[in-house]
Write an enzyme that holds these catalytic residues in place. Structure first.
Site, short mmCIF file in Angstrom:
data_model
loop_
_atom_site.label_atom_id
_atom_site.label_comp_id
_atom_site.label_asym_id
_atom_site.label_seq_id
_atom_site.Cartn_x
_atom_site.Cartn_y
_atom_site.Cartn_z
N CYS A 78 91.32 20.20 34.34
CA CYS A 78 90.29 19.33 34.93
C CYS A 78 90.92 18.40 35.95
O CYS A 78 91.95 17.79 35.68
CB CYS A 78 89.63 18.50 33.84
SG CYS A 78 87.97 18.99 33.48
N MET A 114 82.41 19.05 32.77
CA MET A 114 83.33 18.80 31.65
C MET A 114 83.29 17.34 31.22
O MET A 114 83.41 17.04 30.03
CB MET A 114 84.75 19.23 32.02
CG MET A 114 84.91 20.73 32.26
SD MET A 114 84.28 21.75 30.90
CE MET A 114 85.31 21.22 29.56
N GLU A 115 83.10 16.44 32.16
CA GLU A 115 83.00 15.03 31.82
C GLU A 115 81.76 14.77 30.97
O GLU A 115 81.82 14.01 29.99
CB GLU A 115 82.98 14.18 33.10
CG GLU A 115 84.32 14.08 33.79
CD GLU A 115 84.76 15.33 34.56
OE1 GLU A 115 85.93 15.37 34.98
OE2 GLU A 115 83.96 16.28 34.72
N ASP A 129 83.01 9.54 12.66
CA ASP A 129 84.08 8.67 12.17
C ASP A 129 83.53 7.39 11.53
O ASP A 129 83.98 6.98 10.47
CB ASP A 129 85.03 8.30 13.32
CG ASP A 129 86.10 7.32 12.88
OD1 ASP A 129 86.83 7.64 11.92
OD2 ASP A 129 86.18 6.23 13.47
#
Length: 160
Positions: A78, A114-115, A129
């Site tokens: 990237c 992709m970002e 999480d």
């Protein structure tokens, strides 16, 4: 595109970063989505602000934006880009599914797909999480590119 036309390989068939030097700068935009499924109680506690680690959606939103800006450090081929907009939004079904949507924009020589995908993925992982102590069975599913505009390949919209 033929296998031999893949752009991330050099003449020796080894990985390379694509040369975008001669490409024109254009406005490029991408929208991505991911859904995290959880117990009803988990989603209710997120909305009530009763998760021990803090405001889950605020933290996930910031994590997603940070991820969009750091994508080139995570995905080897990237290009580093100047992100001109990164936004994360959340929508739930009122029961067990929380959908995360990202929008990323730039004016540059390469797209921001992709970002956008990295943003929703990291936002979903952040939710996991922060809530895993009460719901280890959460599932992150249906991560995909919803839409992209700009650049040589034009517009793409995922089928509904």
């Amino acid at each position: 595109m033929e296998k031999d036309d893949l752009t991330h390989f050099n003449d020796e068939k080894r990985a390379k970063m694509v040369d975008v030097t001669s490409k024109s700068e254009t406005k490029r935009r991408a929208i991505a989505s991911a859904t995290i499924h959880m117990n009803e109680e988990t989603l209710a506690r997120i909305h009530a602000g009763k998760i021990a680690k803090g405001d889950v959606l605020a933290v996930a939103q910031v994590a997603g934006i940070m991820a969009a800006k750091k994508t080139s450090e995570l995905i080897p081929m990237c290009h580093p880009i100047m992100t001109t907009k990164a936004d994360i939004s959340f929508e739930d079904d009122g029961k067990t599914a929380l959908t995360i949507t990202s929008e990323v924009v730039t004016v540059g020589k390469t797209g921001v797909e992709m970002e956008a995908l990295t943003a929703v993925t990291i936002a979903a992982l952040t939710i996991y999480d922060m809530c895993k102590a009460m719901d280890k069975g959460m599932r992150i599913e249906k991560t995909y590119l919803v839409e992209k505009t700009g650049g040589k390949s034009g517009t793409f919209k995922a089928e509904a």
